[in-house]
Design a protein around this motif. Sequence first.
Motif, mmCIF file in Angstrom:
data_model
loop_
_atom_site.group_PDB
_atom_site.id
_atom_site.type_symbol
_atom_site.label_atom_id
_atom_site.label_comp_id
_atom_site.label_asym_id
_atom_site.label_seq_id
_atom_site.Cartn_x
_atom_site.Cartn_y
_atom_site.Cartn_z
ATOM 1 N N GLY A 234 51.190 41.333 33.338
ATOM 2 C CA GLY A 234 51.027 39.905 33.105
ATOM 3 C C GLY A 234 51.168 39.057 34.354
ATOM 4 N N ARG A 235 50.933 39.686 35.518
ATOM 5 C CA ARG A 235 50.975 38.929 36.764
ATOM 6 C C ARG A 235 49.566 38.802 37.335
ATOM 7 N NH1 ARG A 235 55.984 41.951 37.133
ATOM 8 N NH2 ARG A 235 54.908 43.742 38.055
ATOM 9 N N PRO A 236 49.270 37.696 38.032
ATOM 10 C CA PRO A 236 47.918 37.498 38.562
ATOM 11 C C PRO A 236 47.600 38.441 39.703
ATOM 12 C CG PRO A 236 49.357 35.729 39.289
ATOM 13 C CD PRO A 236 50.155 36.543 38.314
ATOM 14 N N VAL A 237 46.331 38.799 39.798
ATOM 15 C CA VAL A 237 45.817 39.650 40.866
ATOM 16 C C VAL A 237 44.794 38.846 41.649
ATOM 17 C CG1 VAL A 237 44.423 41.703 41.362
ATOM 18 C CG2 VAL A 237 46.241 41.810 39.628
ATOM 19 N N LEU A 238 44.817 38.984 42.968
ATOM 20 C CA LEU A 238 43.878 38.258 43.822
ATOM 21 C C LEU A 238 42.638 39.112 44.043
ATOM 22 C CD1 LEU A 238 43.548 35.629 45.473
ATOM 23 C CD2 LEU A 238 44.504 36.868 47.441
ATOM 24 N N LEU A 239 41.494 38.639 43.538
ATOM 25 C CA LEU A 239 40.222 39.334 43.709
ATOM 26 C C LEU A 239 39.470 38.742 44.894
ATOM 27 C CD1 LEU A 239 38.998 39.551 39.987
ATOM 28 C CD2 LEU A 239 40.236 41.280 41.299
ATOM 29 N N ARG A 240 38.896 39.623 45.696
ATOM 30 C CA ARG A 240 38.140 39.162 46.864
ATOM 31 C C ARG A 240 36.695 39.629 46.773
ATOM 32 N NH1 ARG A 240 38.579 37.306 51.999
ATOM 33 N NH2 ARG A 240 40.869 37.235 51.934
ATOM 34 N N ALA A 241 35.766 38.698 46.984
ATOM 35 C CA ALA A 241 34.339 39.010 47.102
ATOM 36 C C ALA A 241 33.849 38.346 48.377
ATOM 37 C CB ALA A 241 33.571 38.492 45.897
ATOM 38 N N GLY A 242 33.857 39.091 49.478
ATOM 39 C CA GLY A 242 33.525 38.480 50.761
ATOM 40 C C GLY A 242 34.585 37.458 51.138
ATOM 41 N N GLU A 243 34.174 36.221 51.304
ATOM 42 C CA GLU A 243 35.114 35.146 51.624
ATOM 43 C C GLU A 243 35.633 34.441 50.381
ATOM 44 O OE1 GLU A 243 36.283 34.562 54.721
ATOM 45 O OE2 GLU A 243 35.147 36.394 55.141
ATOM 46 N N ARG A 244 35.092 34.776 49.215
ATOM 47 C CA ARG A 244 35.540 34.138 47.970
ATOM 48 C C ARG A 244 36.786 34.818 47.435
ATOM 49 N NH1 ARG A 244 31.235 35.055 43.926
ATOM 50 N NH2 ARG A 244 30.626 36.772 45.319
ATOM 51 N N LEU A 245 37.726 34.003 46.974
ATOM 52 C CA LEU A 245 38.968 34.510 46.396
ATOM 53 C C LEU A 245 39.182 33.876 45.025
ATOM 54 C CD1 LEU A 245 41.366 34.220 49.476
ATOM 55 C CD2 LEU A 245 40.422 36.335 48.529
ATOM 56 N N ALA A 246 39.765 34.655 44.117
ATOM 57 C CA ALA A 246 40.083 34.126 42.788
ATOM 58 C C ALA A 246 41.279 34.867 42.228
ATOM 59 C CB ALA A 246 38.885 34.263 41.848
ATOM 60 N N LEU A 247 42.128 34.144 41.545
ATOM 61 C CA LEU A 247 43.257 34.745 40.846
ATOM 62 C C LEU A 247 42.816 35.109 39.435
ATOM 63 C CD1 LEU A 247 46.174 32.399 41.951
ATOM 64 C CD2 LEU A 247 45.861 34.793 42.598
ATOM 65 N N ALA A 248 43.092 36.346 39.034
ATOM 66 C CA ALA A 248 42.747 36.819 37.698
ATOM 67 C C ALA A 248 44.030 37.117 36.940
ATOM 68 C CB ALA A 248 41.872 38.070 37.784
ATOM 69 N N LEU A 249 44.125 36.601 35.722
ATOM 70 C CA LEU A 249 45.310 36.786 34.892
ATOM 71 C C LEU A 249 44.874 37.136 33.484
ATOM 72 C CD1 LEU A 249 48.450 36.485 34.501
ATOM 73 C CD2 LEU A 249 47.972 34.106 33.841
ATOM 74 N N SER A 250 45.508 38.130 32.887
ATOM 75 C CA SER A 250 45.213 38.493 31.504
ATOM 76 C C SER A 250 45.502 37.319 30.582
ATOM 77 C CB SER A 250 46.063 39.700 31.089
ATOM 78 O OG SER A 250 46.051 39.864 29.689
ATOM 79 N N ALA A 251 44.504 36.915 29.799
ATOM 80 C CA ALA A 251 44.708 35.821 28.848
ATOM 81 C C ALA A 251 45.729 36.207 27.786
ATOM 82 C CB ALA A 251 43.372 35.455 28.194
ATOM 83 N N GLU A 252 45.744 37.466 27.432
ATOM 84 C CA GLU A 252 46.668 37.963 26.414
ATOM 85 C C GLU A 252 48.121 37.840 26.858
ATOM 86 O OE1 GLU A 252 47.969 42.438 24.905
ATOM 87 O OE2 GLU A 252 45.986 42.124 25.781
ATOM 88 N N LEU A 253 48.380 38.026 28.167
ATOM 89 C CA LEU A 253 49.755 38.110 28.664
ATOM 90 C C LEU A 253 50.216 36.855 29.391
ATOM 91 C CD1 LEU A 253 49.499 41.762 30.053
ATOM 92 C CD2 LEU A 253 50.517 41.031 27.892
ATOM 93 N N ALA A 254 49.393 35.819 29.416
ATOM 94 C CA ALA A 254 49.740 34.608 30.153
ATOM 95 C C ALA A 254 50.963 33.926 29.535
ATOM 96 C CB ALA A 254 48.549 33.645 30.158
ATOM 97 N N ASP A 255 51.887 33.511 30.397
ATOM 98 C CA ASP A 255 53.042 32.752 29.887
ATOM 99 C C ASP A 255 52.979 31.322 30.387
ATOM 100 O OD1 ASP A 255 54.984 32.174 32.214
ATOM 101 O OD2 ASP A 255 54.609 34.314 32.472
ATOM 102 N N ALA A 256 53.696 30.437 29.710
ATOM 103 C CA ALA A 256 53.559 28.996 29.931
ATOM 104 C C ALA A 256 53.932 28.587 31.352
ATOM 105 C CB ALA A 256 54.415 28.245 28.917
#
Length: 375
Positions: A29-51
């Motif tokens: 349930g922790r975010p992971v940093l995805l990299r595509a070239g110079e683009r970055l995005a944080l990915a988090l499971s919707a099921e495990l997201a906490d407030a």
Amino acid sequence: MPKSRTLFGRPHETSLVAVDRAISEFRAGRPVLLRAGERLALALSAELADAVLVQRLDELAKGHAHLVLSAARLRRLGAKGRSETGVLAIPRIDLSRIETLALKTDGKVDAPVAPASDVDNVALELARLALVLPAVILVPVSAEAVSGEPLIEVSIEAVNAYRAAQAASLTIVGRAPVPLEGAPETEFVVFRGGEGLRDQVAIIVGKPDLSEAVPVRLHSACLTGDLFGSLKCDCGDQLRETVQWMAQNDGGILLYLDQEGRGNGISNKMRAYKLQSQGWDTYDADEVLGFDLDQRHYDFAATMLKQLGVTRVTALTNNPLKVGAIKAAGLVVAATQRVLGRPNIHNVRYLASKRDRAGHIIDMDALMARAAPKD
């Protein structure tokens, strides 16, 4: 001069280590940093997201977050005919809305569905590898915004290459004779290195002739049926009767694959069972959760067979997908043979659904005749 090798190996090997870590982080349930070239995005499971975490992500997102959903889930939300992953904008990361869109049986599409990017598709693949629901909160970020954060970063290329690389890395880590009831001459061979480093097992029954077509069954683990004798499926019958048949017919190999719930994992299987108890068909229940007909992969099964010296098989299965997967991996399928379980009032609808919706070759008349009381 840059290093060409790290403690964990060369760059492509190190990238696989990062995916292993990313799967663990995502499943926790922790975010992971995805990299595509110079683009970055944080990915988090919707099921495990906490407030608390979502509030921090919302501050980073600045209105640009979106929810990635599988085609199956989007169809259930009302996007009829959807065949590809899509995204819904979430200008504010509202957990209540996300729960409705990702989890609720009565959820409906409430915004335009946009096409998924390469990063979106990789985020969903990470969810599948982590065995959580295929619904991901994605937040585009800059390197400066996440500088100093204790995040696992992984490239989209590494995630896309992960399954094939793990299948190729399978190695035998242990083997021993294990006499079974009705099959006393049996050896268990344990492989390690598959998806998520989960161990896979080959059960060699008797002394199969490797110069001929070897009877082989690819059997996906079913905790409820194999171990507890659940009446909701025919898995336990297929497992035990296959081993007994091999013992009585010159041997064979059963691969016991850690792919519970058609590859969805035990938690999602129980969610599907709950929906089935409310009247949903087995495949409709999976679609409500965001899964297609079957999430299983068999490339690592073929690797196991090759390492055991098998080149030609007689496939003991009712599932044409398994036959196709064995052939695609370069093995010869010399013949196929049906594997019958026992029908009962709890599983007859399930068996009919496998036949009618997933193309399994199941003769219901023969099954019912087998279940009929004998004079």
